[in-house]
Design a protein around this motif. Structure first.
Motif, PDB file in Angstrom:
ATOM      1  N   THR A   1     -23.257  -3.019 -17.824  1.00 63.26           N
ATOM      2  CA  THR A   1     -22.756  -4.156 -16.956  1.00 63.26           C
ATOM      3  C   THR A   1     -22.089  -3.401 -15.877  1.00 63.26           C
ATOM      4  N   GLY A   2     -22.151  -2.159 -15.571  1.00 62.15           N
ATOM      5  CA  GLY A   2     -21.567  -1.454 -14.446  1.00 62.15           C
ATOM      6  C   GLY A   2     -20.049  -1.002 -14.857  1.00 62.15           C
ATOM      7  N   GLY A   3     -19.576  -1.302 -16.049  1.00 66.37           N
ATOM      8  CA  GLY A   3     -18.293  -0.957 -16.336  1.00 66.37           C
ATOM      9  C   GLY A   3     -18.167   0.576 -16.886  1.00 66.37           C
ATOM     10  N   CYS A   4     -17.065   1.039 -17.107  1.00 75.17           N
ATOM     11  CA  CYS A   4     -16.849   2.408 -17.548  1.00 75.17           C
ATOM     12  C   CYS A   4     -15.674   2.498 -18.586  1.00 75.17           C
ATOM     13  N   SER A   5     -14.553   1.819 -18.348  1.00 76.46           N
ATOM     14  CA  SER A   5     -13.380   1.773 -19.130  1.00 76.46           C
ATOM     15  C   SER A   5     -12.549   0.358 -18.942  1.00 76.46           C
ATOM     16  N   VAL A   6     -12.597  -0.223 -20.132  1.00 81.20           N
ATOM     17  CA  VAL A   6     -11.730  -1.472 -20.060  1.00 81.20           C
ATOM     18  C   VAL A   6     -10.355  -1.268 -19.882  1.00 81.20           C
ATOM     19  N   ILE A   7      -9.741  -2.253 -18.865  1.00 83.46           N
ATOM     20  CA  ILE A   7      -8.225  -2.243 -18.500  1.00 83.46           C
ATOM     21  C   ILE A   7      -7.828  -3.626 -19.291  1.00 83.46           C
ATOM     22  N   GLY A   8      -7.378  -3.313 -20.347  1.00 82.13           N
ATOM     23  CA  GLY A   8      -6.517  -4.737 -21.158  1.00 82.13           C
ATOM     24  C   GLY A   8      -5.502  -5.390 -20.227  1.00 82.13           C
ATOM     25  N   GLY A   9      -5.566  -6.672 -20.218  1.00 80.66           N
ATOM     26  CA  GLY A   9      -4.709  -7.434 -19.549  1.00 80.66           C
ATOM     27  C   GLY A   9      -3.584  -8.063 -20.209  1.00 80.66           C
ATOM     28  N   HIS A  10      -3.307  -9.388 -19.875  1.00 78.20           N
ATOM     29  CA  HIS A  10      -2.636 -10.318 -20.485  1.00 78.20           C
ATOM     30  C   HIS A  10      -3.150 -11.797 -20.625  1.00 78.20           C
ATOM     31  N   VAL A  11      -2.565 -12.638 -21.651  1.00 76.65           N
ATOM     32  CA  VAL A  11      -2.843 -13.999 -21.463  1.00 76.65           C
ATOM     33  C   VAL A  11      -1.686 -14.462 -20.496  1.00 76.65           C
TER      34      VAL A  11
ATOM     35  N   THR B   1      -6.051   0.130 -12.504  1.00 78.28           N
ATOM     36  CA  THR B   1      -5.543   0.745 -13.785  1.00 78.28           C
ATOM     37  C   THR B   1      -4.468  -0.045 -14.560  1.00 78.28           C
ATOM     38  N   SER B   2      -4.226  -0.981 -14.168  1.00 75.07           N
ATOM     39  CA  SER B   2      -3.008  -2.023 -14.836  1.00 75.07           C
ATOM     40  C   SER B   2      -2.861  -3.227 -14.433  1.00 75.07           C
ATOM     41  N   VAL B   3      -2.893  -4.134 -15.420  1.00 79.80           N
ATOM     42  CA  VAL B   3      -2.546  -5.330 -14.954  1.00 79.80           C
ATOM     43  C   VAL B   3      -1.111  -5.802 -15.566  1.00 79.80           C
ATOM     44  N   GLY B   4      -0.130  -6.388 -14.583  1.00 79.61           N
ATOM     45  CA  GLY B   4       1.309  -6.680 -15.036  1.00 79.61           C
ATOM     46  C   GLY B   4       1.584  -7.953 -14.594  1.00 79.61           C
ATOM     47  N   THR B   5       2.741  -8.386 -15.160  1.00 78.70           N
ATOM     48  CA  THR B   5       3.241  -9.813 -14.892  1.00 78.70           C
ATOM     49  C   THR B   5       4.713  -9.765 -14.358  1.00 78.70           C
ATOM     50  N   THR B   6       5.095 -10.926 -13.545  1.00 83.87           N
ATOM     51  CA  THR B   6       6.525 -11.264 -13.394  1.00 83.87           C
ATOM     52  C   THR B   6       7.286 -11.755 -14.423  1.00 83.87           C
ATOM     53  N   VAL B   7       8.490 -11.821 -14.347  1.00 82.68           N
ATOM     54  CA  VAL B   7       9.196 -12.540 -15.315  1.00 82.68           C
ATOM     55  C   VAL B   7       8.557 -13.865 -15.572  1.00 82.68           C
ATOM     56  N   ASP B   8       8.202 -14.526 -14.450  1.00 80.33           N
ATOM     57  CA  ASP B   8       7.739 -15.978 -14.965  1.00 80.33           C
ATOM     58  C   ASP B   8       6.204 -15.868 -15.113  1.00 80.33           C
TER      59      ASP B   8
ATOM     60  N   SER C   1       0.897  -1.118  -0.121  1.00 76.77           N
ATOM     61  CA  SER C   1      -0.088  -0.172  -0.101  1.00 76.77           C
ATOM     62  C   SER C   1       0.839   1.118  -0.014  1.00 76.77           C
ATOM     63  N   GLY C   2       0.419   2.412  -0.139  1.00 77.25           N
ATOM     64  CA  GLY C   2       1.003   3.642  -0.026  1.00 77.25           C
ATOM     65  C   GLY C   2       1.518   4.241  -1.246  1.00 77.25           C
ATOM     66  N   LEU C   3       1.175   3.693  -2.417  1.00 73.33           N
ATOM     67  CA  LEU C   3       1.302   3.954  -3.702  1.00 73.33           C
ATOM     68  C   LEU C   3       0.439   5.215  -3.932  1.00 73.33           C
ATOM     69  N   ARG C   4       1.111   6.217  -4.875  1.00 73.32           N
ATOM     70  CA  ARG C   4       0.071   7.591  -5.172  1.00 73.32           C
ATOM     71  C   ARG C   4      -0.227   7.651  -6.645  1.00 73.32           C
ATOM     72  N   ARG C   5      -1.608   6.991  -6.788  1.00 77.17           N
ATOM     73  CA  ARG C   5      -1.971   6.835  -8.220  1.00 77.17           C
ATOM     74  C   ARG C   5      -1.250   5.951  -9.091  1.00 77.17           C
ATOM     75  N   PRO C   6      -0.957   4.920  -8.808  1.00 75.47           N
ATOM     76  CA  PRO C   6       0.055   4.062  -9.572  1.00 75.47           C
ATOM     77  C   PRO C   6      -0.994   3.783 -11.079  1.00 75.47           C
ATOM     78  N   THR C   7      -0.064   3.922 -12.077  1.00 72.93           N
ATOM     79  CA  THR C   7      -0.555   3.679 -13.361  1.00 72.93           C
ATOM     80  C   THR C   7      -0.023   2.473 -14.165  1.00 72.93           C
ATOM     81  N   ALA C   8       1.004   2.009 -13.956  1.00 73.95           N
ATOM     82  CA  ALA C   8       1.588   0.738 -14.767  1.00 73.95           C
ATOM     83  C   ALA C   8       2.591  -0.083 -13.713  1.00 73.95           C
ATOM     84  N   LEU C   9       2.807  -1.217 -14.256  1.00 78.44           N
ATOM     85  CA  LEU C   9       3.910  -1.931 -13.548  1.00 78.44           C
ATOM     86  C   LEU C   9       4.547  -3.041 -14.411  1.00 78.44           C
ATOM     87  N   VAL C  10       5.813  -3.288 -14.352  1.00 77.00           N
ATOM     88  CA  VAL C  10       6.676  -4.075 -15.295  1.00 77.00           C
ATOM     89  C   VAL C  10       7.588  -4.600 -14.147  1.00 77.00           C
TER      90      VAL C  10
END
Length: 496
Positions: A303-313, A361-368, A43-52
């Motif tokens: 459906t209750g949605g407003c903005s799709v957040i694309g993810g990953h396979v 706001t974002s879906v990210g993956t680990t190296v694995d 916790s404690g992130l300030r408006r996070p937008t992306a992760l890698v």
């Protein structure tokens, strides 16, 4: 991102053609049997937008914050208090959608210590791609697109493709209804996904344009363009297995959409603003004889949605037997977890398989390949887990179609061990279908979203028991039955 909800006009016949879907993974688990959950790890992130995740053996995650900082998380030590870097003096974070928006790490990051950042720059909000050299603490702007009139629709996703080139998404310039007609224009980078080679420079450019980009040599066209006809492609990703491209494109207010394109397929027109999802956009920019690539999945804000957040396979190891080959996305407002998978017959299976924290706001993956998400407010990092939970309901479908009409009889069976009382069955109709009448239910249609509530005589479904209901619908060419169902919010197995 847009949160505008509008009444949906009569659905229109479209000429969009979806691209063929890839073959399905062998012996897949039925999507309604999947369940996604999250565990907060920081916790404690300030408006996070992306992760890698850097592929340097450190097991770290880098998380961007809207203001211009990058924070570091490690599963053993948590979120570091000191940022990895801080470019706030260069970032315009005015408005809800401006700021540091995207990050990508090159394949040679462990040696080069270079990061690539997408942000809106001071003083005028121009969307900017820059390289940051960690070993020198130096920011090098590479490419900029003016974006002064509106502060929304900046895009911001960065990702290196399987070809080693860097891909960058930019929104249409903001406002409502694509006022600059950016989506269909080839003389601007707005409303596009770009493809450039940042491993070298071709003076006077600080990068090179690959020779096989689709609009190289086209008069009046920007050669950096890879795809066009996009509204605000906030997040896209490449499938690690086949290199195909998945795009979550945020809609105007009628439809959110997901596009799936084969590896290496550039030059396609995704439709905006001639189309929003599968629907002709009123007042949009449509060229005579235009060819448009249809989304493979769309959903209505009802459906209750407003903005799709694309993810990953999912291509990780821990849950490979459950969700290997499944594309996971979510929505900023509804927090629904959408699961999509090619069915091997040119279509896509789909299901709602749980919920994310609020305002992801974002879906990210680990190296694995394991999944994490960040959420905007209150600013957390969450690990995503998957499990198998057999549905407590099953819906069987009987369809009779003719001309422009179809009747659909649904049998809803309680496969759980507790009675279901005061039930509501929700499901989408195929585009162009409109319910004319219904039976054994209190049915409401909003856009393509159907809510079928219990009638007074069938309000309780005992364990092992079933109720039947149905409807008569008009259609404009697609008479297919509903592809997914939820009963009181829980996904149902889909029978015949």
């Amino acid at each position: 991102m847009s949160t505008l909800l509008l009444a949906v006009p009569a659905l229109l016949l479209t000429i969009l053609a979806p691209l063929p879907a890839a073959a399905a993974d062998p012996s897949p688990v039925p999507l309604p049997s999947l369940h996604a959950t999250t565990t907060q790890v920081a916790s404690g992130l300030r408006r996070p937008t992306a992760l890698v995740a850097p592929d340097d053996g450190t097991d770290r995650l880098f998380v961007t914050e809207k203001s211009g900082r990058i924070r570091v998380y490690h599963p053993d030590t948590g979120l570091a208090s000191a940022p990895l870097l801080d470019i706030t003096p260069a970032v315009d974070e005015s408005g809800n959608e401006r700021g540091l928006l995207g990050i990508a790490l090159p394949p040679d990051f462990a040696d080069s210590q270079d990061l690539y950042l997408a942000y809106t720059a001071l003083p005028d909000g121009a969307v900017t791609l820059a390289r940051y050299r960690l070993d020198e603490a130096r920011l090098e702007p590479l490419l900029s697109q003016p974006h002064a009139e509106f502060n929304n629709h900046n895009g911001g996703q960065l990702a290196f493709g399987p070809d080693g080139n860097l891909y960058w998404s930019i929104g249409d310039g903001g406002g409502s209804g694509d006022p600059f007609r950016s989506g269909q224009r080839l003389d601007t980078l707005l409303g596009k996904i770009l493809r450039i080679d940042v491993s070298r420079a071709c003076a006077p450019l600080a990068y090179c344009v690959p020779d096989d980009n689709p609009f190289v040599g086209t008069a009046g066209a920007r050669p950096e363009i890879w795809l066009y006809g996009l509204r605000n492609p906030w997040r896209f990703s490449f499938d690690r297995a086949d290199g195909s491209l998945w795009i979550g494109d945020v809609g105007q207010g009628h439809w959110e959409e997901v596009d799936h394109l084969p590896a290496g397929q550039g030059g396609l027109n995704l439709g905006w603003s001639c189309y929003e999802g599968l629907e002709k956009f009123e007042g949009g920019d449509c060229a005579p004889g235009g060819q448009y690539t249809a989304p493979v999945f769309s959903y209505s804000p009802y459906t209750g949605g407003c903005s799709v957040i694309g993810g990953h396979v999912y291509r990780g190891r821990e849950y490979a037997d459950l969700v290997g080959g499944v594309y996971i996305a979510t929505d900023y407002c509804s927090s629904t977890v959408w699961a999509l998978r090619p069915d091997g017959r040119g279509g896509y299976e789909q299901a709602e398989i749980g919920g994310m924290p609020t305002q992801v706001t974002s879906v990210g993956t680990t190296v694995d390949g394991e999944f994490y998400v960040v959420n905007d407010l209150p600013g957390g990092l969450h690990r995503v887990s998957f499990s198998r939970e057999e549905p407590a309901c099953r819906v069987d479908r009987a369809v009779t179609s003719w001309g422009t009409g179809t009747t659909v009889d649904l049998t809803v069976t309680n496969t759980g061990d507790a009675p279901v009382s005061g039930w509501t069955l929700e499901f989408p109709l195929a585009f162009g279908q409109t319910v004319v009448s219904d039976w054994n239910t209190e049915l409401t249609q909003l856009s393509n979203t159907i809510s079928a509530a219990a009638a007074p005589h069938n309000t309780t479904i005992a364990p092992g028991a079933s109720v039947t209901l149905g409807y008569l619908a008009e259609h404009t060419g697609d008479a297919s039955p509903p592809p997914r169902f939820t009963l009181n919010g829980d996904a149902c197995a889909v029978g015949r």
